[in-house]
Design a protein around this motif. Structure first.
Motif, PDB file in Angstrom:
ATOM      1  N   ARG A 247      -0.837  -3.749  -2.250  1.00 57.66           N
ATOM      2  CA  ARG A 247      -0.825  -2.435  -1.615  1.00 57.66           C
ATOM      3  C   ARG A 247       0.196  -1.529  -2.265  1.00 57.66           C
ATOM      4  N   ASP A 292      -0.081   9.156  11.488  1.00 56.64           N
ATOM      5  CA  ASP A 292       0.447   8.142  12.391  1.00 56.64           C
ATOM      6  C   ASP A 292      -0.200   6.818  12.024  1.00 56.64           C
ATOM      7  N   PHE A 295      -2.541   3.108   7.686  1.00 52.72           N
ATOM      8  CA  PHE A 295      -3.522   2.044   7.389  1.00 52.72           C
ATOM      9  C   PHE A 295      -4.201   1.564   8.676  1.00 52.72           C
ATOM     10  N   ASP A 385      -0.075   9.287   2.526  1.00 59.41           N
ATOM     11  CA  ASP A 385      -0.318   9.789   3.892  1.00 59.41           C
ATOM     12  C   ASP A 385       0.660  10.873   4.297  1.00 59.41           C
TER      13      ASP A 385
HETATM   14  N1  LIG Z   1       6.369  -0.351   2.190  1.00 57.65           N
HETATM   15  C1  LIG Z   1       5.210   0.204   2.543  1.00 57.65           C
HETATM   16  C2  LIG Z   1       5.164   1.531   2.947  1.00 57.65           C
HETATM   17  C3  LIG Z   1       3.939   2.070   3.309  1.00 57.65           C
HETATM   18  N2  LIG Z   1       2.821   1.313   3.249  1.00 57.65           N
HETATM   19  C4  LIG Z   1       1.508   1.864   3.614  1.00 57.65           C
HETATM   20  C5  LIG Z   1       1.067   1.443   4.978  1.00 57.65           C
HETATM   21  C6  LIG Z   1       1.241   2.638   5.826  1.00 57.65           C
HETATM   22  O1  LIG Z   1       0.235   2.742   6.816  1.00 57.65           O
HETATM   23  C7  LIG Z   1       1.116   3.778   4.835  1.00 57.65           C
HETATM   24  C8  LIG Z   1       1.943   4.975   5.240  1.00 57.65           C
HETATM   25  O2  LIG Z   1       3.311   4.646   5.361  1.00 57.65           O
HETATM   26  P1  LIG Z   1       4.181   5.208   6.562  1.00 57.65           P
HETATM   27  O3  LIG Z   1       5.593   4.894   6.255  1.00 57.65           O
HETATM   28  O4  LIG Z   1       3.844   6.630   6.812  1.00 57.65           O
HETATM   29  O5  LIG Z   1       3.788   4.306   7.814  1.00 57.65           O
HETATM   30  P2  LIG Z   1       2.615   4.474   8.884  1.00 57.65           P
HETATM   31  O6  LIG Z   1       1.791   5.654   8.604  1.00 57.65           O
HETATM   32  O7  LIG Z   1       1.907   3.180   8.980  1.00 57.65           O
HETATM   33  O8  LIG Z   1       3.411   4.656  10.244  1.00 57.65           O
HETATM   34  P3  LIG Z   1       4.129   5.956  10.830  1.00 57.65           P
HETATM   35  O9  LIG Z   1       3.316   6.382  12.000  1.00 57.65           O
HETATM   36  O10 LIG Z   1       5.481   5.509  11.231  1.00 57.65           O
HETATM   37  O11 LIG Z   1       4.149   6.979   9.746  1.00 57.65           O
HETATM   38  O12 LIG Z   1       1.554   3.266   3.592  1.00 57.65           O
HETATM   39  C9  LIG Z   1       2.889   0.014   2.838  1.00 57.65           C
HETATM   40  O13 LIG Z   1       1.860  -0.652   2.782  1.00 57.65           O
HETATM   41  N3  LIG Z   1       4.079  -0.535   2.486  1.00 57.65           N
END
Ligand SMILES: Nc1ccn([C@H]2C[C@H](O)[C@@H](COP(=O)(O)OP(=O)(O)OP(=O)(O)O)O2)c(=O)n1
Ligand SMILES: [Mg+2]
Ligand SMILES: [Mg+2]
Length: 951
Positions: A247, A292, A295, A385
């Motif tokens: 990823r 939000d 993934f 995102d």
């Molecule tokens: N070290 C990481 C950072 C991010 N991501 C991926 C998964 C997340 O879904 C996406 C977006 O990262 P975010 O930090 O914005 O996290 P989320 O969108 O999942 O949660 P939030 O609602 O806190 O933004 O990138 C990942 O796989 N590994």
């Protein structure tokens, strides 16, 4: 009725109970289900004990000694025949198996698919194995009698020569744990134990391998398992698989691609140079938009019922990381980055879903198309995102921003069925803090006048550029914990303790002042490939072979962008000496020391042969044991275009293009982005064939200052390729050089973007040095023609610019701490490096020279000594520990993680406390242990490593 059990060293099934007094034989009554099974198990064990007694004399061999086995389903020979065969030949028969039972082998002829899945991590053999072993009077390799075909994720080790040692150890551990006494077994093998085990196991190695290092031998044994081998660098298809499923790789590729596309769009709409309409001092309106739980939201967007359940995206293996979890899961304390096993223990009903990279990419494109359609001054890609928008020239007040934010939210929701949140502020920092407050599913803005008060209650670590080292320094020096505390410190005091730049940074950000402006995306300056999972080598040849494949991958990527390189960097992640061979994460890199080395090429190249030869020498010069390599990366930098028809980007195009605003719907479909860009390039080329002919890609696209500020003297001092580029650009812009000042013009320098300015300054310095050097070494009577000197200077300057100046840099070595540096924002990092005239390469060496400090607790450092100390502490406080001591010890564990960077040590110590309290289960101790666990997990968070498994 008390259970009376004689302590004996019998393996499982030989427990010798006093049958009459054992309540296992009482009727089940209204006991609960678990109790029923407990009784049943004991009953069966007793039956076995009888069987053992009967067969003790008649035992025929010891070939199965130390192995515990169970039988499942219909077999031939029959169940009871097999059971007798096992017991008569020294094995331990396990009649009843549950999840907790440690089993060497399961004997069965056939398993249903669901059972096969359940048992896939175990050794499951056919009854024929028992029969053949007995006939041959020796243990035969079980792998030839598998009842389940291996699966890729199988993580069980299976070494034909060595499994007996391992199994007898496992079985011993299991029986030790059955004893209900105060003997405490070690939860994790310590490093020393691992070394000893390694030595024992290695005795079975062929002679030719005995000279290998311990880590290489460990890998050798590990890789004997074809399933494990398949998941590592030993597999020729590994790279492709790795990149398909990594990823992090996807995230970085997407980001680069998105940046390039946004860059093309902004260039084509002519918003590049004219958009900086307001100075930094004027009020800006910045918006930070982020999905939000990206993934998780994408994976569940079309499944209404799943959205209401706790869901996490992960590969599904126990020790894999959760990439994203939804807000339902976060209610249970689950966080992104947590291990699946930890998350499952917090919420057993957690639903795991696999990655869907194509969907993430598609949703992200919809998202960016909405943002591009939103009138803005700047749009900056932060990640797949997440983006920053500068709306300054399109709004009057915060309320306007909120309306735009709501409209973005509605449009994204309509197009993707997912939610974004929006933070708004007058600078990037405030927008970012507001976003945090807005999450999930909302919009929030922080006004300047509220910023200072709003920030007071935040921990200092929430500020950008304030990592653990800075925050602990702030605490130690000034007792500062929260931003409010920091606000009370005088600017001079901060600058004295933290240096001019960083001191000022702290002073400003604590008040919500952030001078970071959103600027254009810079063109790609480097291309890299990094692999930090599944890297396991035994021999130097393995490393060389993998380097070959990695270089090929890098060259493929370079070829897609039509570039050659001037600089190649090799990055190696090395296992430090006292760290376990097997990291917590399956085949992961674990704790590592990064090492980097670069090679410079005077002429740009993309020749595999040239690069590979230098690369192998470089690897050898690092002097790393192949067994210790946990990650390898290559980076091509100082890249130059090598074709005349640039596909994506025209770096030398005049930046000022006709003003053209993005109109709604213009970039509705992602594919149009490319076609639009290509059309743009094409039209430019049609108009002016002299464009896109140069090969040097400057670090930043730059607009030249007015001609009066460019002196031929300055130009002459630039690297030749840059001279050409600037001259051509001057031609394009119809500018002439009409002044002849003799040295670097500060005005000209001031106008250049920082990276270019640095290059020019460095180059100038080198030339001056060279001149001085030439002077001092020149023979008094030899007169070198002036022209020649100049030429030599220019040529030399360029070459030297591409070569690190070792002597010069060495003397500055010890002044910057890489760990501290890494926590700073990029810009500040650069200026610190610049101030110290250092490169990251120097710092990496610095880190290599200085191992992590070993932190003492009550003058004790080793795990054994500390365990002894903890055992005394536990014994002396039967009613629970003093809370200050608990705090003290928790803080120590935090430091072990953050400073000593020894996760295993912290884990072993907490587990030891858990073991100590296992028997009495004193509530006060339990609370204390939970507190230490909290401290440990918090420190892991701070270090950005996944939480330790401690439940
Ligand atoms: N070290 C990481 C950072 C991010 N991501 C991926 C998964 C997340 O879904 C996406 C977006 O990262 P975010 O930090 O914005 O996290 P989320 O969108 O999942 O949660 P939030 O609602 O806190 O933004 O990138 C990942 O796989 N590994
Ligand atoms: Mg997000
Ligand atoms: Mg994000």
């Amino acid at each position: 009725m008390a259970l009376q059990r004689k302590k004996r060293d019998h393996p499982n099934g030989k427990a010798d109970f006093n049958e009459l007094e054992d309540d296992a034989y009482e009727s089940v009554g209204f006991h609960d289900y678990g109790d029923y099974f407990e009784r049943k198990k004991r009953k069966l064990q007793n039956q076995n004990a009888a069987l053992y007694r009967d067969t003790e004399e008649s035992s025929t061999s010891n070939i199965f000694k130390g192995l515990s086995m169970a039988i499942n389903g219909y077999t031939n020979p029959s169940y009871s025949e097999l059971r007798t065969m096992i017991i008569q030949n020294g094995g331990t028969f396990v009649q009843y198996v549950d999840k907790k039972t440690s089993l060497s082998f399961l004997i069965c002829s056939f398993l249903t698919p669901s059972k096969a899945n359940q048992w896939k991590h175990h050794k499951v053999v056919t009854p024929q194995w028992i029969v053949d072993c007995i006939n041959k009077k020796k243990l035969l390799p079980w792998t030839n009698y598998r009842a389940i075909q291996p699966v890729a994720s199988q993580s069980l080790l299976s070494f034909p020569e060595t499994y007996r040692e391992r199994d007898s150890q496992l079985s011993k551990q299991h029986h030790e744990s059955l004893k209900v006494d105060s003997q405490v077994e070690d939860a994790l093998p310590s490093y020393n134990e691992e070394q000893t085990e390694m030595k024992e196991r290695s005795e079975n190695l062929p002679d030719s391998l005995k000279s290998l290092s311990n880590s290489a031998r460990h890998n050798y044994l590990l890789l004997k398992n074809p399933n494990i081998r398949k998941s590592t660098t030993q597999n020729p298809e590994f790279l492709q698989k790795f990149f398909n499923s990594s990823r992090l790789h996807h995230l970085s590729t997407w980001k680069t691609a998105l940046k390039e596309e946004i860059q093309i769009m902004t260039a084509s709409t002519g918003l590049t140079s004219s958009r900086n309409l307001k100075s930094i001092n004027e009020k800006h309106f910045i918006m930070h938009v982020d999905f939000d739980c990206f993934f998780a939201a994408v994976s569940t967007r079309n499944t209404g019922d799943l959205q209401l359940k706790p869901v996490a995206v992960a590969h599904g293996i126990k020790n894999s990381e959760i990439a994203s979890c939804n807000y339902e899961a976060r209610k249970y304390g689950i966080k992104n980055g947590m291990f699946v096993s930890t998350a499952k223990s917090l919420c057993p009903s957690l639903v795991l879903v696999d990655y869907d990279f194509d969907a993430y990419e598609a949703v992200s494109r919809e998202f960016y198309s909405v943002l591009v359609d939103t009138p803005n001054d700047y749009l900056k890609v932060i990640s797949i995102d997440e983006a920053l928008l500068d709306l300054t020239n399109h709004v009057q007040c915060f309320e306007d921003c909120v309306n735009i934010a709501e409209s973005i939210r509605t449009r994204v929701r309509m197009k993707t069925n997912c939610d974004v949140s929006v933070g708004i502020g007058s600078n990037v920092l405030l927008a970012r803090l507001a976003l945090r407050k807005a999450k999930p599913h909302n919009v929030f803005y922080i006004k300047d006048e509220d910023a200072s008060v709003y920030m007071q209650s935040l921990p200092v670590q929430d500020l950008p550029g304030v990592g653990p080292s800075q925050s602990s320094k702030l605490f130690e020096l000034f007792n500062v914990k929260f931003v409010g505390d920091l606000q009370r410190l005088n600017k001079n005091v901060l600058q004295k303790s933290f240096g001019t730049n960083y001191g000022l940074h702290l002073y400003n950000i604590s008040r919500g002042i952030d001078t970071d402006v959103i600027t254009n995306e810079t063109p790609r300056r480097s291309i890299s490939v990094d692999v930090n999972w599944g890297v396991r080598f035994v021999f130097l040849e393995d490393a060389m072979d993998f380097l070959k494949r990695l270089l090929q991958e890098l060259l493929n990527r370079m070829s897609k962008c039509d570039v050659s390189l001037h600089q190649l960097q090799l990055r190696v992640l090395k296992r430090p000496e006292n760290v376990s061979f097997d990291p917590v994460k399956y085949l992961g890199a674990g704790e590592v020391t990064p090492l980097t080395r670069s090679i410079m090429f005077t002429s740009a190249t993309k020749s595999f042969d040239i690069l590979y030869k230098r690369l192998t020498n470089l690897f050898i010069s690092l002097d790393v044991d192949p067994g210790d390599v946990r990650g390898i990366g290559l980076q091509a930098s100082k890249i130059v275009k090598d074709t005349k028809n640039e596909k994506l980007f025209n770096f030398n195009a005049p930046i000022k293009t006709p003003q053209k605003k993005i109109v709604s719907g213009q970039f509705g479909s992602p594919n149009r982005l490319h076609s639009q860009a290509q059309e743009f390039d094409k039209s430019n080329e049609d108009n002016d064939p002299s464009l896109a002919r140069d090969t040097f890609i400057p670090s930043t696209p730059y607009d030249l200052p007015s001609s009066s500020q460019i002196s031929p003297g300055v130009l002459a001092q630039l690297p030749q390729s840059m001279q050409g580029s600037i001259k051509r650009q001057l031609d394009v812009q119809n500018k002439r050089i009409d002044e002849i000042p003799s040295q670097l013009d500060p005005l000209f320098l001031k106008e250049l973007p920082t990276p270019i300015r640095n290059e020019v300054k460095e180059d100038h310095e080198i030339t001056i040095n060279k001149r001085l050097k030439l002077k001092s070494h020149a023979l008094p009577n030899v007169k070198v023609p002036e022209d020649t000197v100049k030429k030599i200077q220019q040529q030399d300057a360029f070459e030297r610019m591409l070569r690190p100046n070792k002597k010069e840099k060495k003397q500055y070595l010890p002044q910057v701490d890489l760990q501290v540096l890494e926590e700073l924002p990029k810009e500040i990092q650069e200026s610190v490096l610049e101030e110290n005239r250092l490169s990251r390469y120097d710092l990496a060496r610095e880190v290599k020279m200085k191992p992590n400090p070993v932190i003492s607790f009550q003058q004790k450092q080793s795990i054994d000594d500390l365990r002894e100390l903890l055992a005394k502490w536990y014994q002396k406080s039967p009613r629970g520990p003093n809370s200050h001591d608990v705090d003290y010890f928790s803080r120590y564990l935090g430091r072990v993680i953050r400073e000593e960077r020894n996760l295993l040590k912290a884990q072993a110590l907490v587990r030891w406390l858990q073991q100590l309290n296992r028997k009495d289960k004193t509530a006060a101790w339990q609370t204390a242990i939970e507190k230490t666990i909290e401290a440990v997990q918090e420190a892991c968070l701070v270090r950005n490593t996944p939480p330790l498994v401690l439940l």
